[in-house]
Write a protein that holds these residues in place. Structure first.
Motif, mmCIF file in Angstrom:
data_model
loop_
_atom_site.group_PDB
_atom_site.id
_atom_site.type_symbol
_atom_site.label_atom_id
_atom_site.label_comp_id
_atom_site.label_asym_id
_atom_site.label_seq_id
_atom_site.Cartn_x
_atom_site.Cartn_y
_atom_site.Cartn_z
ATOM 1 N N ARG A 84 0.889 -1.101 -0.056
ATOM 2 C CA ARG A 84 0.003 -0.078 0.164
ATOM 3 C C ARG A 84 0.897 1.120 -0.017
ATOM 4 O O ARG A 84 0.780 2.263 -0.735
ATOM 5 C CB ARG A 84 -0.958 0.046 1.327
ATOM 6 C CG ARG A 84 -2.100 1.127 1.240
ATOM 7 C CD ARG A 84 -2.886 1.352 2.469
ATOM 8 N NE ARG A 84 -3.562 -0.039 2.754
ATOM 9 C CZ ARG A 84 -4.683 -0.445 2.273
ATOM 10 N NH1 ARG A 84 -5.255 0.452 1.487
ATOM 11 N NH2 ARG A 84 -5.382 -1.483 2.479
ATOM 12 N N GLN A 85 1.984 1.211 1.010
ATOM 13 C CA GLN A 85 2.570 2.481 0.961
ATOM 14 C C GLN A 85 3.467 2.948 -0.208
ATOM 15 O O GLN A 85 3.552 4.068 -0.929
ATOM 16 C CB GLN A 85 3.673 2.121 1.979
ATOM 17 C CG GLN A 85 4.799 3.372 2.426
ATOM 18 C CD GLN A 85 5.865 2.775 3.386
ATOM 19 O OE1 GLN A 85 5.674 1.918 4.166
ATOM 20 N NE2 GLN A 85 6.984 3.131 3.141
ATOM 21 N N LEU A 86 3.868 1.613 -0.908
ATOM 22 C CA LEU A 86 4.919 1.948 -1.979
ATOM 23 C C LEU A 86 4.052 2.024 -3.356
ATOM 24 O O LEU A 86 4.684 2.747 -4.246
ATOM 25 C CB LEU A 86 5.885 0.716 -2.054
ATOM 26 C CG LEU A 86 6.858 0.526 -0.905
ATOM 27 C CD1 LEU A 86 7.854 -0.641 -1.343
ATOM 28 C CD2 LEU A 86 7.521 1.638 -0.801
ATOM 29 N N ILE A 87 2.908 1.278 -3.548
ATOM 30 C CA ILE A 87 2.212 1.503 -4.814
ATOM 31 C C ILE A 87 1.202 2.554 -5.083
ATOM 32 O O ILE A 87 0.731 3.019 -6.076
ATOM 33 C CB ILE A 87 1.763 -0.004 -4.961
ATOM 34 C CG1 ILE A 87 2.984 -0.847 -5.351
ATOM 35 C CG2 ILE A 87 0.908 0.097 -6.179
ATOM 36 C CD1 ILE A 87 2.598 -2.427 -5.296
ATOM 37 N N ALA A 88 0.457 2.861 -3.683
ATOM 38 C CA ALA A 88 -0.889 3.531 -3.967
ATOM 39 C C ALA A 88 -0.499 5.064 -4.319
ATOM 40 O O ALA A 88 -1.391 5.438 -5.254
ATOM 41 C CB ALA A 88 -1.306 3.929 -2.283
ATOM 42 N N PRO A 89 0.749 5.705 -4.318
ATOM 43 C CA PRO A 89 0.742 6.804 -4.681
ATOM 44 C C PRO A 89 1.045 6.709 -6.580
ATOM 45 O O PRO A 89 1.203 7.903 -7.097
ATOM 46 C CB PRO A 89 2.187 7.377 -4.272
ATOM 47 C CG PRO A 89 2.238 6.604 -3.210
ATOM 48 C CD PRO A 89 1.727 5.299 -3.142
ATOM 49 N N LEU A 90 1.044 5.684 -6.946
ATOM 50 C CA LEU A 90 1.557 5.367 -8.368
ATOM 51 C C LEU A 90 0.053 5.351 -9.107
ATOM 52 O O LEU A 90 0.278 5.146 -10.311
ATOM 53 C CB LEU A 90 2.207 4.333 -8.594
ATOM 54 C CG LEU A 90 3.751 4.374 -7.809
ATOM 55 C CD1 LEU A 90 4.411 2.899 -8.000
ATOM 56 C CD2 LEU A 90 4.649 5.487 -8.337
ATOM 57 N N VAL A 91 -0.935 4.810 -8.364
ATOM 58 C CA VAL A 91 -2.074 4.385 -8.897
ATOM 59 C C VAL A 91 -3.103 5.457 -9.248
ATOM 60 O O VAL A 91 -3.439 6.168 -8.450
ATOM 61 C CB VAL A 91 -2.592 3.284 -8.165
ATOM 62 C CG1 VAL A 91 -4.101 2.830 -8.760
ATOM 63 C CG2 VAL A 91 -1.821 2.038 -7.906
ATOM 64 N N GLY A 92 -3.489 5.693 -10.505
ATOM 65 C CA GLY A 92 -4.458 6.447 -11.167
ATOM 66 C C GLY A 92 -5.626 5.516 -11.804
ATOM 67 O O GLY A 92 -5.701 4.421 -11.297
ATOM 68 N N GLU A 93 -6.387 6.389 -12.405
ATOM 69 C CA GLU A 93 -7.776 5.632 -12.807
ATOM 70 C C GLU A 93 -7.438 4.582 -13.521
ATOM 71 O O GLU A 93 -8.324 3.376 -13.382
ATOM 72 C CB GLU A 93 -8.401 6.721 -13.825
ATOM 73 C CG GLU A 93 -9.783 6.729 -13.847
ATOM 74 C CD GLU A 93 -10.650 7.026 -12.911
ATOM 75 O OE1 GLU A 93 -11.950 6.535 -12.631
ATOM 76 O OE2 GLU A 93 -10.084 7.549 -11.990
#
Lengths: 305, 305
Positions: A84-93
């Motif tokens: 969650r910490q590493l991937i969430a900021p990379l995820v858009g629509e």
């Protein structure tokens, strides 16, 4: 395509480098290699020809990267609690997440956080090691079998497989990701397991008739369990022989788990051993050799922690 | 009684010392300890009380000893090719040969050379280590189960068992020597095997739940094979639990095979592993965990030679 590589070890660095060399806009989340790679780029020493990327986009945090079209996950599975910490900021629509990690359970864990529709799995048959910082060694193979966690057609699989192929990585779409995962386990469990336990490379194992027979017997246990999962097409026992023949071409290759143990890192036992053993138990099957090897590895690795 | 001890390691020295202390005329065939023992005798540091034999009869060759009433064989089994050379000079008209060695096949090999009627087998549950020259450490247990290779009554068994008992060694006659041999294997294979492979003492194994379960599962494979041999009374699976409970009393005990590996000696794999595995195969049984452990040990030990 804007791509982020999360988990830039031997596998993430190699595929990230190939994707960048193929013309994609690649962004590496880095830890150990940050200083070296932002200063002097990334050198790839490959059996297919060496190359050097003089400039790479390296970051300390995912927030600095921002949203991307594709996240390639190459983390060691014991770091999956950081998803969650590493991937969430990379995820858009419309972001797609591909895990190229070892073992079972990674796609499901990602789906639990980001939604199953985003998640694809790639099973990488790659022999690579890290060298000094800013360097990755590609020692052989590299093929990826790519599939959807929730199969609903091959359209997206073919598109992403095409991206890898265009970048010079052999990548084939598969309809049955579970089967591909088990095909990799059939290599990983005996070779990662015994090499890590004995701290010997694959060629030493294959030269010893008794160990060679055990590798084959471990593979037979796994094929039986794999088929009990309900694969679209059952795996043949002869697959084991082809994996052994393939391994004979690798020379004194050290699997990642051996290197992890030599360097005092945690071993990927949960994804590579515990989950397949649980799958066997759920199907009423015993894998006595896999069980014993797992217990031996667990004891030698628990002394580190 | 005039007794020769052939193979004066931790086991031969301990039982020889006890027999001499019990009033017998004991003669030790020595190699490593010859100088020390002929100069200053033999010191026994025992959980049952320390003692010192100021004078022992030590020899470089069996010819110097001459014929005896009883030969006690404590050789490492990989030295069994020396049976004829070391034992023949000791054998007269009525000489009895008792092997206290590990594993299977020793009585039969002695019978092939000296005649089955001379041969008895003793299964020793002894925890002892050698220290410096002229010293032996008795760390626990010590019981011997004594039987005839060719059972034809208990008269001789009772007589020789009485000799050991009179010397303070618990020794019980058994009608089924094969069963006693397998009882020892049920300890030897998991504990000698895993301790030697991982170079860890028994308490480390038993504290790890996964290894503890594998030890129990290895014992179950062996009990099944033992019973397939046609024992007079089948072995119960609960015997395994009693062996594990016994082992818990031993603390950080290192089995002989672990010490052999630590000191760069050959391992007793043929007697302790190969012969039981062959017995399983002859009875159409698989012992997958024993097989795998054997192959792993064989690889790590073959690097020495």
């Amino acid at each position: 395509m804007r791509i982020a590589v999360v988990g830039a070890g031997a596998l993430g660095l190699y595929y990230g480098a190939m994707l960048q060399k193929g013309g994609n806009d690649v962004h590496f989340l880095l830890r150990r290699d940050y200083e070296a790679m932002t200063a002097k780029g990334l050198a790839v020493y490959s059996v297919n020809g060496d190359f050097h990327l003089p400039h790479v986009n390296g970051y300390r945090t995912s927030e600095e990267i921002g949203t991307v079209d594709l996240v390639v996950v190459g983390l060691k599975t014991f770091a999956n609690h950081l998803y969650r910490q590493l991937i969430a900021p990379l995820v858009g629509e419309t972001t797609i997440i591909i895990t190229l990690q070892n073992g079972l359970g990674n796609e499901e864990a990602l789906a639990g956080i980001f939604g199953a529709e985003r998640v694809m799995g790639g099973v990488a048959f790659l022999c690579s090691n890290r060298g000094e910082t800013g360097v990755v060694h590609h020692l052989g193979a590299g093929r990826i079998l790519l599939g959807e966690l929730c199969y609903c057609g091959m359209e997206r699989v073919e598109r992403i497989a095409g991206l890898f192929c265009a970048a010079g990585v052999e990548c084939r779409g598969v309809t049955d990701l579970k089967k591909a995962r088990w095909e990799k386990l059939i290599w990983n469990i005996p070779f990662n397991g015994i090499c890590a336990l004995l701290l010997k490379p694959v060629d030493v194992l294959l030269r010893h008739d008794g160990i060679r027979a055990q590798v084959r017997a471990i593979m037979a246990e796994l094929i039986e369990t794999a088929n009990a999962q309900g694969l679209t097409v059952p795996m043949q026992q002869s697959f084991a022989d082809s994996m052994i023949r393939f391994t004979e071409t690798l020379g004194a290759y050290k699997p990642s788990m051996q290197i992890d143990r030599e360097e005092g890192r945690q071993l990927e036992l949960e994804a590579i051993f515990d989950k397949p053993l649980a799958a066997a138990r759920e199907n009423g099957l015993a894998m006595p050799r896999v069980e014993e090897l797992h217990a031996l590895l667990d004891l030698v690795s628990s002394e580190k922690s």
